[in-house]
Design a protein around this motif. Structure first.
Motif, PDB file in Angstrom:
ATOM      1  N   CYS A 167      -8.404   4.813  -5.085  1.00  0.00           N
ATOM      2  CA  CYS A 167      -8.115   3.560  -4.382  1.00  0.00           C
ATOM      3  C   CYS A 167      -8.821   2.389  -5.053  1.00  0.00           C
ATOM      4  O   CYS A 167      -8.234   1.320  -5.247  1.00  0.00           O
ATOM      5  CB  CYS A 167      -8.535   3.657  -2.923  1.00  0.00           C
ATOM      6  SG  CYS A 167      -7.480   4.720  -1.925  1.00  0.00           S
ATOM      7  N   ILE A 185      -1.953   7.024  -6.449  1.00  0.00           N
ATOM      8  CA  ILE A 185      -3.203   7.644  -6.009  1.00  0.00           C
ATOM      9  C   ILE A 185      -3.136   9.150  -6.235  1.00  0.00           C
ATOM     10  O   ILE A 185      -4.080   9.762  -6.740  1.00  0.00           O
ATOM     11  CB  ILE A 185      -3.487   7.304  -4.531  1.00  0.00           C
ATOM     12  CG1 ILE A 185      -3.845   5.830  -4.404  1.00  0.00           C
ATOM     13  CG2 ILE A 185      -4.605   8.182  -3.965  1.00  0.00           C
ATOM     14  CD1 ILE A 185      -3.948   5.326  -2.983  1.00  0.00           C
ATOM     15  N   LEU A 218       0.866   5.241  -2.929  1.00  0.00           N
ATOM     16  CA  LEU A 218       0.564   6.653  -2.678  1.00  0.00           C
ATOM     17  C   LEU A 218       0.847   7.546  -3.887  1.00  0.00           C
ATOM     18  O   LEU A 218       0.012   8.394  -4.229  1.00  0.00           O
ATOM     19  CB  LEU A 218       1.323   7.147  -1.444  1.00  0.00           C
ATOM     20  CG  LEU A 218       0.843   6.584  -0.107  1.00  0.00           C
ATOM     21  CD1 LEU A 218       1.775   7.032   1.022  1.00  0.00           C
ATOM     22  CD2 LEU A 218      -0.574   7.007   0.182  1.00  0.00           C
ATOM     23  N   VAL A 222      -6.786  -0.975  -3.972  1.00  0.00           N
ATOM     24  CA  VAL A 222      -6.246  -0.928  -2.611  1.00  0.00           C
ATOM     25  C   VAL A 222      -7.348  -0.532  -1.637  1.00  0.00           C
ATOM     26  O   VAL A 222      -8.350   0.073  -2.017  1.00  0.00           O
ATOM     27  CB  VAL A 222      -5.056   0.056  -2.489  1.00  0.00           C
ATOM     28  CG1 VAL A 222      -3.885  -0.414  -3.330  1.00  0.00           C
ATOM     29  CG2 VAL A 222      -5.450   1.467  -2.861  1.00  0.00           C
ATOM     30  N   ALA A 276       0.797  -1.223   0.000  1.00  0.00           N
ATOM     31  CA  ALA A 276       0.000   0.000   0.000  1.00  0.00           C
ATOM     32  C   ALA A 276       0.832   1.277   0.000  1.00  0.00           C
ATOM     33  O   ALA A 276       0.494   2.213  -0.733  1.00  0.00           O
ATOM     34  CB  ALA A 276      -0.966  -0.009   1.171  1.00  0.00           C
ATOM     35  N   GLU A 331      -6.836   1.465   4.716  1.00  0.00           N
ATOM     36  CA  GLU A 331      -5.411   1.234   4.934  1.00  0.00           C
ATOM     37  C   GLU A 331      -4.596   2.424   4.414  1.00  0.00           C
ATOM     38  O   GLU A 331      -3.645   2.859   5.048  1.00  0.00           O
ATOM     39  CB  GLU A 331      -4.978  -0.049   4.220  1.00  0.00           C
ATOM     40  CG  GLU A 331      -3.527  -0.420   4.465  1.00  0.00           C
ATOM     41  CD  GLU A 331      -3.140  -1.722   3.783  1.00  0.00           C
ATOM     42  OE1 GLU A 331      -1.951  -2.046   3.840  1.00  0.00           O
ATOM     43  OE2 GLU A 331      -3.996  -2.397   3.190  1.00  0.00           O
ATOM     44  N   MET A 332      -4.989   2.958   3.279  1.00  0.00           N
ATOM     45  CA  MET A 332      -4.269   4.093   2.709  1.00  0.00           C
ATOM     46  C   MET A 332      -4.428   5.333   3.584  1.00  0.00           C
ATOM     47  O   MET A 332      -3.486   6.090   3.763  1.00  0.00           O
ATOM     48  CB  MET A 332      -4.772   4.389   1.290  1.00  0.00           C
ATOM     49  CG  MET A 332      -4.515   3.266   0.307  1.00  0.00           C
ATOM     50  SD  MET A 332      -2.789   2.717   0.232  1.00  0.00           S
ATOM     51  CE  MET A 332      -1.965   4.204  -0.221  1.00  0.00           C
TER      52      MET A 332
END
Length: 50
Positions: A26, A11, A8, A31, A4, A35-36
């Motif tokens: 996401c 995203i 970033l 993902v 994850a 969690e992100m």
């Protein structure tokens, strides 16, 4: 450990260049948004032991 944190930048690119929302980005990348969000809000300074 999850991959994850490596997602970033992807995203960010989706959000900035395509106008996708955080949740949409996401979902597009497959993902977990929860969690992100936890990773994005972590303060690396506070998580280090001195």
């Amino acid at each position: 450990m999850s991959e994850a944190p490596n997602m970033l930048p992807a995203i960010d690119i989706l959000m900035c260049h395509t106008g996708a929302s955080f949740l949409d980005a996401c979902q597009e990348l497959g993902v977990d948004p929860n969690e992100m969000a936890e990773i994005g809000s972590a303060d690396p300074i506070d998580s280090q032991e001195n």
